[in-house]
Enzyme design. Structure first.
Site, PDB file in Angstrom:
ATOM      1  N   VAL A  60      10.544  -7.104   9.826  1.00  0.00           N
ATOM      2  CA  VAL A  60      11.691  -6.213   9.986  1.00  0.00           C
ATOM      3  C   VAL A  60      11.348  -5.197  11.078  1.00  0.00           C
ATOM      4  O   VAL A  60      10.254  -4.621  11.073  1.00  0.00           O
ATOM      5  CB  VAL A  60      12.033  -5.494   8.667  1.00  0.00           C
ATOM      6  CG1 VAL A  60      13.166  -4.495   8.865  1.00  0.00           C
ATOM      7  CG2 VAL A  60      12.398  -6.518   7.594  1.00  0.00           C
ATOM      8  N   ASP A 108       2.105  -9.226   9.092  1.00  0.00           N
ATOM      9  CA  ASP A 108       0.661  -9.407   8.967  1.00  0.00           C
ATOM     10  C   ASP A 108       0.392 -10.917   8.902  1.00  0.00           C
ATOM     11  O   ASP A 108       0.068 -11.466   7.844  1.00  0.00           O
ATOM     12  CB  ASP A 108       0.158  -8.687   7.715  1.00  0.00           C
ATOM     13  CG  ASP A 108       0.386  -7.199   7.806  1.00  0.00           C
ATOM     14  OD1 ASP A 108      -0.468  -6.507   8.369  1.00  0.00           O
ATOM     15  OD2 ASP A 108       1.446  -6.723   7.345  1.00  0.00           O
ATOM     16  N   GLY A 118       4.696 -10.299   4.271  1.00  0.00           N
ATOM     17  CA  GLY A 118       5.428 -10.189   5.534  1.00  0.00           C
ATOM     18  C   GLY A 118       4.748 -10.944   6.659  1.00  0.00           C
ATOM     19  O   GLY A 118       3.526 -10.931   6.764  1.00  0.00           O
ATOM     20  N   HIS A 175       9.040  -3.483   3.613  1.00  0.00           N
ATOM     21  CA  HIS A 175       8.659  -3.709   2.213  1.00  0.00           C
ATOM     22  C   HIS A 175       9.896  -4.060   1.383  1.00  0.00           C
ATOM     23  O   HIS A 175       9.863  -4.949   0.535  1.00  0.00           O
ATOM     24  CB  HIS A 175       8.040  -2.446   1.616  1.00  0.00           C
ATOM     25  CG  HIS A 175       6.783  -1.985   2.289  1.00  0.00           C
ATOM     26  ND1 HIS A 175       6.731  -0.837   3.051  1.00  0.00           N
ATOM     27  CD2 HIS A 175       5.524  -2.486   2.295  1.00  0.00           C
ATOM     28  CE1 HIS A 175       5.508  -0.665   3.499  1.00  0.00           C
ATOM     29  NE2 HIS A 175       4.739  -1.639   3.063  1.00  0.00           N
ATOM     30  N   MET A 177       0.834  -1.206   0.000  1.00  0.00           N
ATOM     31  CA  MET A 177       0.000   0.000   0.000  1.00  0.00           C
ATOM     32  C   MET A 177       0.871   1.260   0.000  1.00  0.00           C
ATOM     33  O   MET A 177       0.382   2.354   0.287  1.00  0.00           O
ATOM     34  CB  MET A 177      -0.942  -0.013   1.206  1.00  0.00           C
ATOM     35  CG  MET A 177      -1.883  -1.222   1.158  1.00  0.00           C
ATOM     36  SD  MET A 177      -3.399  -0.993   2.064  1.00  0.00           S
ATOM     37  CE  MET A 177      -2.766  -0.760   3.711  1.00  0.00           C
ATOM     38  N   GLN A 189      -2.937 -12.247   7.589  1.00  0.00           N
ATOM     39  CA  GLN A 189      -3.034 -11.990   6.153  1.00  0.00           C
ATOM     40  C   GLN A 189      -2.315 -13.081   5.363  1.00  0.00           C
ATOM     41  O   GLN A 189      -2.831 -13.574   4.346  1.00  0.00           O
ATOM     42  CB  GLN A 189      -2.424 -10.621   5.837  1.00  0.00           C
ATOM     43  CG  GLN A 189      -2.274 -10.322   4.364  1.00  0.00           C
ATOM     44  CD  GLN A 189      -1.878  -8.879   4.134  1.00  0.00           C
ATOM     45  OE1 GLN A 189      -2.711  -7.988   4.157  1.00  0.00           O
ATOM     46  NE2 GLN A 189      -0.593  -8.641   3.919  1.00  0.00           N
TER      47      GLN A 189
HETATM   48  P1  AMP Z   1       1.393  -2.922   3.507  1.00  0.00           P
HETATM   49  O1  AMP Z   1       1.951  -1.882   2.590  1.00  0.00           O
HETATM   50  O2  AMP Z   1       1.345  -2.514   4.938  1.00  0.00           O
HETATM   51  O3  AMP Z   1       0.090  -3.509   3.006  1.00  0.00           O
HETATM   52  O4  AMP Z   1       2.426  -4.132   3.485  1.00  0.00           O
HETATM   53  C1  AMP Z   1       2.796  -4.748   2.282  1.00  0.00           C
HETATM   54  C2  AMP Z   1       3.551  -6.023   2.594  1.00  0.00           C
HETATM   55  O5  AMP Z   1       4.705  -5.717   3.364  1.00  0.00           O
HETATM   56  C3  AMP Z   1       2.714  -7.008   3.426  1.00  0.00           C
HETATM   57  O6  AMP Z   1       2.954  -8.329   2.976  1.00  0.00           O
HETATM   58  C4  AMP Z   1       3.241  -6.792   4.818  1.00  0.00           C
HETATM   59  O7  AMP Z   1       3.115  -7.929   5.643  1.00  0.00           O
HETATM   60  C5  AMP Z   1       4.708  -6.500   4.530  1.00  0.00           C
HETATM   61  N1  AMP Z   1       5.287  -5.774   5.655  1.00  0.00           N
HETATM   62  C6  AMP Z   1       4.820  -4.647   6.240  1.00  0.00           C
HETATM   63  N2  AMP Z   1       5.591  -4.293   7.290  1.00  0.00           N
HETATM   64  C7  AMP Z   1       6.567  -5.233   7.382  1.00  0.00           C
HETATM   65  C8  AMP Z   1       7.666  -5.447   8.265  1.00  0.00           C
HETATM   66  N3  AMP Z   1       7.931  -4.606   9.281  1.00  0.00           N
HETATM   67  N4  AMP Z   1       8.458  -6.523   8.050  1.00  0.00           N
HETATM   68  C9  AMP Z   1       8.193  -7.381   7.033  1.00  0.00           C
HETATM   69  N5  AMP Z   1       7.177  -7.230   6.176  1.00  0.00           N
HETATM   70  C10 AMP Z   1       6.373  -6.177   6.330  1.00  0.00           C
END
Ligand code: AMP
Length: 279
Positions: free
Chosen positions: A175, A149, A146, A36, A29, A152
Site C-alpha cells: 500500500v 517486505d 505484506g 497493516h 510491530m 520476509q
Molecule cells: P511491520 O509492522 O512493519 O512489521 O509490518 C507488519 C506487516 O505489515 C508485514 O507483513 C509487512 O510486510 C506489512 N506491511 C508493512 N507496510 C506495508 C505496506 N505499505 N503495504 C502492505 N503491507 C505492509
C-alpha cells in the site's frame, strides 16, 4: 468486542473458545497504517475471526538505535483495530516472548542470506523465531504478510514449508501514499524534507520498471539506473540495489521471466526499503 491480552494463556483460551471458527492472523510491530489495515481487512474477509499481534521484536533489530527509535502508539493502534472488527490482539511484553532461559531460534538458510539478511545480520533469525512463536500461540488457519517486505514473505513461506506449519501464508500488495511512497511506520521519523526525498525509492523502481517495458533486459544496467536516481537525491545513502530472482533471491544477470527489483536506502538515518515484482 475486541479482546486485548499480554499473556499467552489468555490468547490461547480465547482462540479456542470456538474451536470450529477459522482464524486469520496479522503479525505487526504496531504504529499501524493503511498497509497493516489492508492485511487486517483481507484477513477479515477470508476468516471467521481475526487476530493481530503488536510486538516490537527486539531480536530482529541488529541496530539498537533503530529499536530505540521505533515509533509506538498502542492506544491509537487499538482504536484502529477495533474499527476494523478485530477479535483478538496480542500485545506481549518482551519477557513474555523471551523469558529467562530462552535459547531456541529458527534459522532459515539461503533465502535469508542476501539483501536484508546481508545488511541486517541476525534480522531474519529474529523474524523467523518470532513468527514461529506467533503461529504457535494463535494456531491460525491463515497468516497475512505484506509484499512491502518481499524477502520476509519468502523467508516465512520457506519456514512454513520446511517446518510443516499447518497454515496458509497470504501475501498482500504494497500500500502506497498517493505520491507512491510505500507506507511504513518508519516514515513517521522523517522530516518534511526527508519525506520528499524518500520518494526517490519509488522513483528508482519506476525508472527501472519503465526501462524493462522499453526492452532493457540487462540486470546490471537496471541496477545502475536505480543507483543513479538515488545518487541524485541529496542525503540519500544506498544500502543495496537489487535485481533478483523472486523465489531464490539470487542476483540476476539477465531478466527473462520474473524479477524482484528491490532496494534499501537511508534517508536522515532512517532505513527505508521498497520493491516491485516484475512478471
Ligand atoms: P511491520 O509492522 O512493519 O512489521 O509490518 C507488519 C506487516 O505489515 C508485514 O507483513 C509487512 O510486510 C506489512 N506491511 C508493512 N507496510 C506495508 C505496506 N505499505 N503495504 C502492505 N503491507 C505492509
Amino acid at each position: 468486542m475486541m479482546n486485548v491480552f499480554q499473556e499467552i494463556e489468555d490468547i490461547r483460551r480465547h482462540r479456542w473458545k470456538e474451536p470450529h471458527q477459522s482464524w486469520g492472523v496479522v503479525p505487526t510491530m504496531g504504529f499501524l497504517h493503511e498497509g497493516h489495515l489492508s492485511l487486517v481487512r483481507r484477513a477479515r474477509q477470508e476468516n471467521d475471526r481475526v487476530g493481530v499481534s503488536i510486538f516490537v521484536n527486539p531480536i530482529q533489530f541488529n541496530n539498537p538505535q533503530d529499536l530505540k527509535n521505533y515509533p509506538v502508539d498502542l492506544e491509537r493502534d487499538l482504536t484502529l483495530l477495533r474499527a476494523e472488527g478485530v477479535d483478538l490482539v496480542w500485545t506481549p511484553a518482551p519477557e513474555v516472548v523471551y523469558p529467562p532461559g530462552f535459547q531456541t531460534y529458527v534459522e532459515v538458510e539461503q533465502a535469508a542470506q542476501p539483501l536484508e539478511g546481508e545488511h541486517r545480520p541476525g534480522h531474519f533469525r529474529g523474524v523467523a523465531t518470532v513468527v514461529a512463536k506467533i503461529f504457535n500461540v494463535f494456531q491460525p488457519h491463515r497468516a497475512y504478510f505484506g509484499q512491502k517486505d518481499a524477502q520476509q514473505a519468502v523467508v516465512v513461506q520457506r519456514m512454513v514449508k520446511d517446518l510443516n506449519f499447518n497454515l496458509e501464508i497470504v501475501v498482500c500488495p504494497t500500500v502506497r501514499e498517493p505520491d507512491g511512497l510505500a507506507m511504513s511506520s518508519r516514515n513517521a521519523r522523517l522530516s518534511s524534507e526527508g519525506r520528499k526525498r524518500a520518494l526517490c525509492l519509488y522513483q528508482a523502481l519506476r525508472t527501472a520498471q519503465q526501462a524493462i517495458s522499453a526492452g532493457e533486459r540487462d540486470a546490471e544496467q537496471l541496477r545502475e539506473l536505480m543507483r543513479r536516481v538515488i545518487q541524485q537525491t541529496p542525503g540519500a545513502e544506498i544500502d543495496y540495489v537489487s535485481v533478483a530472482d523472486p523465489l531464490t533471491l539470487k542476483e540476476l544477470e539477465q531478466i527473462s521471466r520474473q524479477a524482484l527489483l528491490s532496494l534499501a536506502v537511508l534517508i536522515e538515518g532512517v532505513r527505508l526499503i521498497d520493491n516491485v515484482l516484475i512478471r
